[in-house]
Design an enzyme around this catalytic site. Structure first.
Site, PDB file in Angstrom:
ATOM      1  N   GLY A 289     125.484 112.922 -32.778  1.00 26.74           N
ATOM      2  CA  GLY A 289     125.862 113.859 -33.825  1.00 26.74           C
ATOM      3  C   GLY A 289     127.280 113.813 -34.307  1.00 26.74           C
TER       4      GLY A 289
ATOM      5  N   GLY B  46     124.889 107.586 -32.731  1.00 29.06           N
ATOM      6  CA  GLY B  46     124.330 106.586 -33.641  1.00 29.06           C
ATOM      7  C   GLY B  46     125.342 106.313 -34.741  1.00 29.06           C
ATOM      8  N   ARG B  47     125.495 107.318 -35.619  1.00 28.44           N
ATOM      9  CA  ARG B  47     126.368 107.171 -36.785  1.00 28.44           C
ATOM     10  C   ARG B  47     127.790 106.731 -36.424  1.00 28.44           C
ATOM     11  NH1 ARG B  47     125.332 110.306 -41.359  1.00 28.44           N
ATOM     12  NH2 ARG B  47     124.221 111.706 -39.967  1.00 28.44           N
TER      13      ARG B  47
ATOM     14  N   CYS C  90     113.364 103.741 -61.258  1.00 23.31           N
ATOM     15  CA  CYS C  90     112.881 104.405 -62.466  1.00 23.31           C
ATOM     16  C   CYS C  90     113.002 105.913 -62.401  1.00 23.31           C
ATOM     17  CB  CYS C  90     111.440 104.006 -62.705  1.00 23.31           C
ATOM     18  SG  CYS C  90     111.275 102.237 -62.866  1.00 23.31           S
ATOM     19  N   GLU C  91     114.155 106.418 -62.061  1.00 29.56           N
ATOM     20  CA  GLU C  91     114.342 107.862 -62.147  1.00 29.56           C
ATOM     21  C   GLU C  91     115.819 108.204 -62.232  1.00 29.56           C
ATOM     22  OE1 GLU C  91     113.629 110.071 -58.315  1.00 29.56           O
ATOM     23  OE2 GLU C  91     112.228 108.411 -58.073  1.00 29.56           O
TER      24      GLU C  91
HETATM   25  N1  LLP Z   1     119.905 111.890 -30.534  1.00 31.17           N
HETATM   26  C1  LLP Z   1     118.925 112.532 -31.175  1.00 31.17           C
HETATM   27  C2  LLP Z   1     117.909 113.223 -30.383  1.00 31.17           C
HETATM   28  C3  LLP Z   1     118.860 112.525 -32.560  1.00 31.17           C
HETATM   29  O1  LLP Z   1     117.879 113.169 -33.184  1.00 31.17           O
HETATM   30  C4  LLP Z   1     119.840 111.830 -33.315  1.00 31.17           C
HETATM   31  C5  LLP Z   1     119.797 111.790 -34.764  1.00 31.17           C
HETATM   32  C6  LLP Z   1     120.851 111.161 -32.608  1.00 31.17           C
HETATM   33  C7  LLP Z   1     120.864 111.219 -31.221  1.00 31.17           C
HETATM   34  C8  LLP Z   1     121.924 110.370 -33.302  1.00 31.17           C
HETATM   35  O2  LLP Z   1     122.730 111.171 -34.070  1.00 31.17           O
HETATM   36  P1  LLP Z   1     124.029 110.586 -34.822  1.00 31.17           P
HETATM   37  O3  LLP Z   1     125.040 110.259 -33.744  1.00 31.17           O
HETATM   38  O4  LLP Z   1     123.619 109.375 -35.560  1.00 31.17           O
HETATM   39  O5  LLP Z   1     124.454 111.672 -35.687  1.00 31.17           O
HETATM   40  N2  LLP Z   1     119.232 110.435 -41.697  1.00 31.17           N
HETATM   41  C9  LLP Z   1     120.310 111.383 -41.467  1.00 31.17           C
HETATM   42  C10 LLP Z   1     120.630 111.531 -39.997  1.00 31.17           C
HETATM   43  C11 LLP Z   1     119.467 111.948 -39.135  1.00 31.17           C
HETATM   44  C12 LLP Z   1     119.821 112.056 -37.687  1.00 31.17           C
HETATM   45  C13 LLP Z   1     118.613 112.216 -36.848  1.00 31.17           C
HETATM   46  N3  LLP Z   1     118.854 112.312 -35.457  1.00 31.17           N
HETATM   47  C14 LLP Z   1     121.538 110.942 -42.268  1.00 31.17           C
HETATM   48  O6  LLP Z   1     121.480 109.927 -42.938  1.00 31.17           O
HETATM   49  O7  LLP Z   1     122.551 111.613 -42.249  1.00 31.17           O
END
Ligand code: LLP
Length: 424
Positions: free
Chosen positions: A244, A283-284, A352-353
């Site tokens: 997160g 992740g991010r 197309c939008e």
């Molecule tokens: N752990 C769990 C249980 C999660 O659901 C997620 C992300 C992470 C870790 C990793 O989180 P991060 O460090 O990447 O924030 N598509 C959205 C983000 C969705 C995140 C879903 N879960 C976007 O593009 O912002």
């Protein structure tokens, strides 16, 4: 004449004296010429550095890369090589990680509605642990036990009632959530009891994830505190505090580093006397700033008194985030990085939008024209992984650049790929 916020570019980005952008020791325009556009360009040194930072901050096998942010076999291997475990959120993500050669005991399985087949796959492979989200999953694990499958280690996902300040679509820690066992109403405690009694699972810990793209470290500290209080009397070996951590996407934004995040989370746990292994799932913050997407401008439509549209050869199919979350990005012109950005334009795609927008109000150098390259930085997370074939566009390739070498790790889809699943 606002200048480009260069800190948004990947670690090895440099600008030569003619104003051309280089990444990983290569001129971006040359890489684009070799692989075509659109293309996701990842700075491999940046990826490796962020993985190592997470491992240094949290400890070996305590930093779990959330593969949903960006997954291909090369990325799975890279994260594992750098000492991370991998979090997979579906049978498909698990399949790719295993195909990359990542050992099953380095994988943790997530999801709020795992199917019997996904769970069976995980148990057969003997993955590290399953993060159980709901009672139905415990029912399914009990059914698999009856089939004779091995008893998995499980961690229970708890909704701690902590509201993370982020977009509502990616906030997950609040009580009103589809994820996890609710702490406040007693479901979490009941799930612990059930899991402890069940012969079908070995309960090893609890988990929470409050949301994504969170900038306030206090939110993480608060979640750690709530979870530590819940976990302390349980005396379980694992406490998983999710991912997160936010990243800056546009000039003026600032986020804590992974190291700072680690300090806050681990200090909170230490001060509460947590003795479990504390791990996290970034992740991010590992991959977002490692990549830029490079496009070619095809059309510039100037509507006097209204606005200028710059249309590129990709769009919402390679980056749906602006449309989904209203996310902002900057625009870089790789061959004119140092030019003043004294024009404003809306960067749009070729779908197309009208909603097909990549940057709603971009600052760009004057006089952009068809044939120019443009790039959007910070597209390494949830770009390629959320890409689609809308309008039957072929998904772009992924290229890793490092020390003067460009390595194609995911090829561009072809028109034939678009027909791969049609059987009649
Ligand atoms: N752990 C769990 C249980 C999660 O659901 C997620 C992300 C992470 C870790 C990793 O989180 P991060 O460090 O990447 O924030 N598509 C959205 C983000 C969705 C995140 C879903 N879960 C976007 O593009 O912002």
């Amino acid at each position: 004449m606002p200048s480009l916020p260069l800190h948004l570019l990947p670690d090895t980005a440099t600008v030569d004296d003619r104003g051309a952008l280089h990444l990983g020791g290569l001129r971006v325009a040359d890489v684009a010429a070799e692989f075509g556009t659109p293309v996701f360009l990842y700075d491999e040194a940046h990826l490796r550095r962020r993985c190592r930072e997470a491992v240094d901050a949290f400890g070996h096998q305590r930093a779990v890369y959330a593969t949903k942010a960006f997954l291909c076999t090369a990325m799975a291997r890279l994260a594992y090589e750098e000492g991370m475990l991998l979090d997979v959120a579906s049978g498909g993500e698990m399949h790719v990680a295993l195909a990359a050669g990542v050992p099953a005991d380095a994988l943790t399985l997530h999801g709020n509605n795992k199917s019997l087949d996904e769970l069976r796959y995980a148990l057969r492979e003997h993955i590290r642990y399953v993060v159980v989200d709901c009672d139905e999953e415990l029912d399914r694990l009990e059914a698999l036990h009856a089939e004779g499958l091995p008893v998995p280690r499980v961690v229970l996902r708890i909704t701690p009632g902590v509201h993370a300040h982020t977009h509502e679509y990616i906030a997950t820690g609040q009580d009103d959530s589809k994820f996890g066992f609710n702490l406040a109403n007693g479901s979490a405690a009941a799930a612990v009891e059930r899991a402890r009694r069940s012969p079908a699972v070995e309960l090893v810990g609890v988990h929470s994830h409050i949301g994504s793209n969170v900038f306030a470290v206090e939110s993480f500290a608060r979640a750690a505190e709530v979870m530590a209080r819940f976990a302390a009397p349980l005396d379980l070996p694992e406490l998983v505090l999710g991912g997160g951590l936010g990243v800056p996407y546009v000039g003026g934004e600032e986020a804590p580093t992974i190291t700072e995040w680690g300090r806050v989370v681990l200090d909170a746990c230490r001060s509460l006397g947590v003795t479990s292994r504390v791990s996290v799932e970034p992740g991010r913050s590992i991959v977002a700033a490692a990549a830029i997407t490079v496009y070619t401008v095809g059309v510039v439509k100037r509507i006097p008194g209204v606005r200028t549209y710059v249309a590129v050869d990709g769009g919402m199919s390679d980056n749906p985030r602006p449309v989904l979350y209203g996310s902002g990005y900057e625009v870089v012109v790789p061959e004119r990085v140092l030019d003043p950005r004294d024009e404003r334009a809306r960067l749009v795609g070729k779908h197309c939008e009208s909603g097909d927008v990549l940057v709603f109000d971009a600052e760009v150098p004057a006089g952009l024209a068809a044939g120019d390259l443009v790039a959007t930085p910070v597209t390494g997370a949830y770009g390629h992984s959320m890409a689609s074939n809308y309008n039957k566009l072929t998904r772009p390739p992924v290229v890793f650049v490092r020390d003067g070498v460009a390595r194609l790790v995911v090829r561009r889809e072809t028109y034939d790929d678009l027909l791969r699943c049609d059987v009649d």
